[in-house]
Write an enzyme that holds these catalytic residues in place. Structure first.
Site, PDB file in Angstrom:
ATOM      1  CD  GLU A 411     -14.546  15.604   1.105  1.00 54.29           C
ATOM      2  OE1 GLU A 411     -14.607  14.358   1.053  1.00 54.29           O
ATOM      3  OE2 GLU A 411     -15.536  16.326   1.312  1.00 54.29           O
TER       4      GLU A 411
HETATM    5  C1  LIG Z   1     -12.281  23.441   8.039  1.00 48.19           C
HETATM    6  C2  LIG Z   1     -12.305  21.955   8.179  1.00 48.19           C
HETATM    7  C3  LIG Z   1     -13.462  21.250   7.925  1.00 48.19           C
HETATM    8  C4  LIG Z   1     -13.500  19.863   8.089  1.00 48.19           C
HETATM    9  N1  LIG Z   1     -14.693  19.196   7.928  1.00 48.19           N
HETATM   10  C5  LIG Z   1     -14.772  17.892   8.306  1.00 48.19           C
HETATM   11  C6  LIG Z   1     -16.042  17.230   8.361  1.00 48.19           C
HETATM   12  O1  LIG Z   1     -17.085  17.791   8.023  1.00 48.19           O
HETATM   13  N2  LIG Z   1     -16.071  15.950   8.817  1.00 48.19           N
HETATM   14  C7  LIG Z   1     -14.950  15.290   9.202  1.00 48.19           C
HETATM   15  O2  LIG Z   1     -15.056  14.130   9.597  1.00 48.19           O
HETATM   16  N3  LIG Z   1     -13.733  15.886   9.157  1.00 48.19           N
HETATM   17  C8  LIG Z   1     -13.622  17.174   8.733  1.00 48.19           C
HETATM   18  N4  LIG Z   1     -12.401  17.803   8.715  1.00 48.19           N
HETATM   19  C9  LIG Z   1     -11.224  17.070   9.149  1.00 48.19           C
HETATM   20  C10 LIG Z   1     -10.266  16.759   8.027  1.00 48.19           C
HETATM   21  O3  LIG Z   1     -10.801  15.752   7.229  1.00 48.19           O
HETATM   22  C11 LIG Z   1      -8.908  16.398   8.644  1.00 48.19           C
HETATM   23  O4  LIG Z   1      -8.366  17.591   9.170  1.00 48.19           O
HETATM   24  C12 LIG Z   1      -7.976  15.767   7.656  1.00 48.19           C
HETATM   25  O5  LIG Z   1      -8.413  14.483   7.316  1.00 48.19           O
HETATM   26  C13 LIG Z   1      -6.536  15.670   8.188  1.00 48.19           C
HETATM   27  O6  LIG Z   1      -6.507  15.098   9.449  1.00 48.19           O
HETATM   28  P1  LIG Z   1      -5.698  15.823  10.639  1.00 48.19           P
HETATM   29  O7  LIG Z   1      -6.123  17.221  10.689  1.00 48.19           O
HETATM   30  O8  LIG Z   1      -5.856  15.005  11.857  1.00 48.19           O
HETATM   31  O9  LIG Z   1      -4.203  15.802  10.157  1.00 48.19           O
HETATM   32  P2  LIG Z   1      -3.168  14.585  10.339  1.00 48.19           P
HETATM   33  O10 LIG Z   1      -3.813  13.327   9.959  1.00 48.19           O
HETATM   34  O11 LIG Z   1      -2.552  14.689  11.683  1.00 48.19           O
HETATM   35  O12 LIG Z   1      -2.090  14.980   9.250  1.00 48.19           O
HETATM   36  C14 LIG Z   1      -1.073  15.962   9.484  1.00 48.19           C
HETATM   37  C15 LIG Z   1      -0.088  15.900   8.307  1.00 48.19           C
HETATM   38  O13 LIG Z   1       0.514  14.580   8.283  1.00 48.19           O
HETATM   39  C16 LIG Z   1       0.332  14.010   7.010  1.00 48.19           C
HETATM   40  N5  LIG Z   1       0.125  12.567   7.139  1.00 48.19           N
HETATM   41  C17 LIG Z   1      -0.713  11.915   7.970  1.00 48.19           C
HETATM   42  N6  LIG Z   1      -0.654  10.596   7.748  1.00 48.19           N
HETATM   43  C18 LIG Z   1       0.241  10.402   6.749  1.00 48.19           C
HETATM   44  C19 LIG Z   1       0.717   9.265   6.032  1.00 48.19           C
HETATM   45  N7  LIG Z   1       0.281   8.032   6.291  1.00 48.19           N
HETATM   46  N8  LIG Z   1       1.627   9.460   5.066  1.00 48.19           N
HETATM   47  C20 LIG Z   1       2.084  10.693   4.753  1.00 48.19           C
HETATM   48  N9  LIG Z   1       1.654  11.805   5.390  1.00 48.19           N
HETATM   49  C21 LIG Z   1       0.741  11.668   6.359  1.00 48.19           C
HETATM   50  C22 LIG Z   1      -0.916  14.680   6.432  1.00 48.19           C
HETATM   51  O14 LIG Z   1      -0.949  14.620   5.022  1.00 48.19           O
HETATM   52  C23 LIG Z   1      -0.775  16.097   6.952  1.00 48.19           C
HETATM   53  O15 LIG Z   1       0.042  16.855   6.099  1.00 48.19           O
HETATM   54  C24 LIG Z   1     -12.337  19.175   8.479  1.00 48.19           C
HETATM   55  C25 LIG Z   1     -11.152  19.892   8.711  1.00 48.19           C
HETATM   56  C26 LIG Z   1     -11.130  21.258   8.588  1.00 48.19           C
HETATM   57  C27 LIG Z   1      -9.850  21.997   8.895  1.00 48.19           C
END
Ligand SMILES: Cc1cc2nc3c(=O)[nH]c(=O)nc-3n(C[C@H](O)[C@H](O)[C@H](O)COP(=O)(O)OP(=O)(O)OC[C@H]3O[C@@H](n4cnc5c(N)ncnc54)[C@H](O)[C@@H]3O)c2cc1C
Length: 607
Positions: A411
């Site tokens: 979220e």
């Molecule tokens: C169990 C689970 C259920 C999920 N369910 C859904 C779902 O139903 N539908 C859906 O669409 N998604 C879902 N997600 C996805 C989830 O929303 C994403 O994992 C989340 O938004 C983070 O994206 P990412 O994993 O690509 O991490 P990244 O975006 O790669 O982030 C990695 C780290 O970098 C930091 N970061 C990234 N950008 C910035 C910035 N601009 N400034 C500072 N820090 C930054 C982040 O805070 C994080 O600490 C789910 C994930 C999990 C693990």
């Protein structure tokens, strides 16, 4: 400064930084009506009787069990809170929906499943669907006959969701879109019937689509091996020449980001409410264990350090619960006042709902960040209270510990939400919706004029009322400095993330402190100080500790913003705002612990 009173009807998103509402202006759990309490009770009973007994099998992903339980919840009307009555839903108000979410969240795996279905999997159609789409899908989603999922994230696009590589192309006959790409981490992915899929039309225009599981070319992948929430389904979803009828485009071409972000606003608030429900269950489990477990010839709950943990778990929970219900009350009042203004038809009502969600987007991000971090604290301390047994899979706090961690990630990660809180505040300030700039200027004049006799508050928690007002001044002082600096050096505030996060932390602490303060004052006004004493003590401890944190963050911010004589001046001003009488938090925590231990549970339920 920070003394204008306001009524709930006039409460604007983010305005808590500038105004000082009266206790009677905020909604608290004591204000829940019988219907709302009953809804909470049915939800809690459902999870305890129908879900918890199956936890072992749910964690082992017994085929068919989770969708079966979702359908059972649907039969009892627990899935349809957000769906208007004319489409088969319960059309519950915001407060009732909040209670429902909270009480369904005892078990992480089911809470996440429910949120993905009834929240992010269903609400896009409620808010953005055409009449035909609503008629076709909502009745089935309301009963759980069909289960929903929300597919935004991709392997390379999570936080940066607009970097989607999934494409949609209109067929030459104009009748279908062909979707290609991969979605990642999709909750309910393994068994959903309806997927809300985001894809770029022509590789450019991010748009949303309703994709049925039976459409050719959509296929969920295998279950992911996760750290926690094993009782939920998370899979990738593959789209290979997936043929979607043109009429399943949701909202307009190129407006996918509007769908995605509005739905996330709703989801973030829900996540905060869910954290409250989860932590109440964990606190009760830990309190009971602390009474039963013996060491050195007595119950471990008799040791000061164990009592202190139980007290602090309850205090942080109290702060988050107070914020959540205050926000829910504000949202409900705003929605009701919009409909009283004559907008009675369904589509106007939905527009109003979305406007309200946007209005309170700051409070929703706060609920998400502060709620998820509180839950992590509570589960961590519960494991500690259980000692070695807390590290064993047979004990529920072990599972709760693993289940909690995801909440800081999905979220919108807590980092992204911290940035958003300040971005949204600044946008409102620049757009004139929030008088932050005049308030900061007024404060600057006040600082120049030097110390003055401050009016002292009277009554219950009088000293804390002044502390909260001074914390608001610390925020304005730090934020005012930040705005001046970026203007002077033509910098972008977004490039100063550490500073933005410090400001965001202050904002969140203020909302939590003030919500706790007003709730305790309201309880004391209603029932008398003696009856509300434990709550008053909880508010005192919370405000005392939160004020320390605010001062720390304001110092960090000011040290980054000024140098030389200006820094010295700003620090001495800060010292003035940070002045407060010491509070015996050890004694007060003992009182709160007593309240927890006298009933083996969170002591402020419904109060
Ligand atoms: C169990 C689970 C259920 C999920 N369910 C859904 C779902 O139903 N539908 C859906 O669409 N998604 C879902 N997600 C996805 C989830 O929303 C994403 O994992 C989340 O938004 C983070 O994206 P990412 O994993 O690509 O991490 P990244 O975006 O790669 O982030 C990695 C780290 O970098 C930091 N970061 C990234 N950008 C910035 C910035 N601009 N400034 C500072 N820090 C930054 C982040 O805070 C994080 O600490 C789910 C994930 C999990 C693990």
């Amino acid at each position: 400064m920070a003394t204008a009173t306001t009524t709930p009807q006039g409460t604007k998103g983010g305005s808590f930084l500038l105004e000082s509402p009266r206790p009677e202006d905020v909604f608290t759990p004591a204000d829940l009506n019988d219907d709302q309490r009953l809804i909470g009770q049915s939800a809690e009973e459902f999870v305890i009787k129908e879900v918890i007994p199956h936890v072992k099998n749910l964690e082992a992903k017994k085929p068919g069990l989770l969708p079966e339980l979702v359908k059972k919840a649907g039969e009892l009307g627990l899935l349809s809170a957000g769906i208007p009555e004319q489409y088969g839903g319960a059309g519950l108000d915001k407060v009732a929906t909040t209670v429902l979410t909270e009480k369904l969240s005892i078990y992480g795996g089911f809470a996440v499943t429910h949120g993905a279905h009834a929240g992010i999997g269903t609400l896009p159609i409620v808010y953005f669907g055409t009449e035909e789409q609503k008629k076709k899908y909502l009745p089935k989603l309301a009963t759980g006959e069909w289960i929903g999922a929300y597919c935004l994230s991709e392997p390379q696009a999570g936080s940066d969701a607009q970097n989607s590589l999934t494409r949609a192309e209109l067929t030459p006959d104009g009748k279908h879109y062909i979707l290609n790409g991969q979605k990642m981490w999709i909750t309910n992915g393994g068994f959903a019937d309806i997927y809300i899929v985001f894809a770029k039309i022509g590789g450019e225009k991010l748009s949303a689509f309703i994709v049925e599981r039976t459409f050719p070319g959509i296929k969920p992948g295998n279950e992911e091996h996760k750290m926690g929430i094993h009782g939920s389904s998370t899979t990738p979803v593959f789209l290979e020449n997936c043929k979607v009828p043109k009429e399943n485009l949701l909202h307009d071409v190129g407006r996918g980001h509007i769908v995605a972000f509005n739905i996330l606003n709703a989801g973030r608030f829900t996540l905060g409410a869910s954290a409250v429900g989860g932590s109440k269950y964990v606190l009760a489990t830990a309190a009971k264990y602390a009474r039963e477990r013996k060491a050195f010839g007595k119950a471990i709950g008799d040791f000061g350090l164990m009592r202190e943990k139980l007290a602090e778990m309850a205090i942080q929970l109290f702060a988050v619960e107070s914020m959540i219900y205050r926000s829910a009350g504000n949202m409900e009042t705003a929605m009701a006042s919009a409909s009283n203004n004559g907008s009675e038809n369904a589509s106007e009502k939905i527009q109003n709902t979305m406007q309200v969600l946007e209005e309170y987007a700051i409070e929703s991000s706060i609920a998400k960040v502060y709620g998820s971090e509180m839950l992590d604290f509570v589960v961590d301390e519960a494991v500690q209270i259980f000692g070695g047994y807390g590290f064993h899979e047979d004990y529920p706090v072990c599972r709760a510990y693993r289940d909690s961690r995801i909440n800081r990630i999905f979220e919108g990660t807590n980092e992204i939400n911290r940035m958003l809180i300040i971005q949204m505040l600044m946008k409102r300030a620049m757009g004139g919706q929030l008088a932050l700039i005049p308030a900061a200027m007024k404060l600057a004049d006040e600082i120049l004029a030097g110390p003055s006799f401050e009016e002292t508050d009277e009554g219950v928690l009088a000293a804390e009322t002044t502390v909260v007002a001074n914390c608001k001044k610390m925020f304005l002082q730090s934020a005012g400095g930040a705005v001046q600096k970026v203007q002077k050096y033509r910098e972008k505030l977004a490039d100063e993330q550490e500073l933005v996060a410090a400001l965001s932390n202050i904002v969140m602490e203020i909302y939590a402190m003030e919500s706790s303060l007003l709730r305790a004052q309201k309880a004391a006004n209603a029932k008398g100080q003696a009856a509300a004493q434990a709550m008053i003590d909880a508010a005192k401890v919370f405000i005392s500790d939160a004020a320390e944190r605010v001062e720390h963050e304001a110092k960090r911010a000011i040290a980054a913003l000024h140098e030389g004589d200006m820094l010295t001046t700003q620090m001495s001003v800060l010292k003035r705002f940070a002045k407060r009488a010491p509070v015996d938090t050890i004694a007060l925590r003992r009182n709160v612990a007593k309240a927890v231990q006298s009933q083996d549970r969170y002591p402020f339920e419904g109060k």
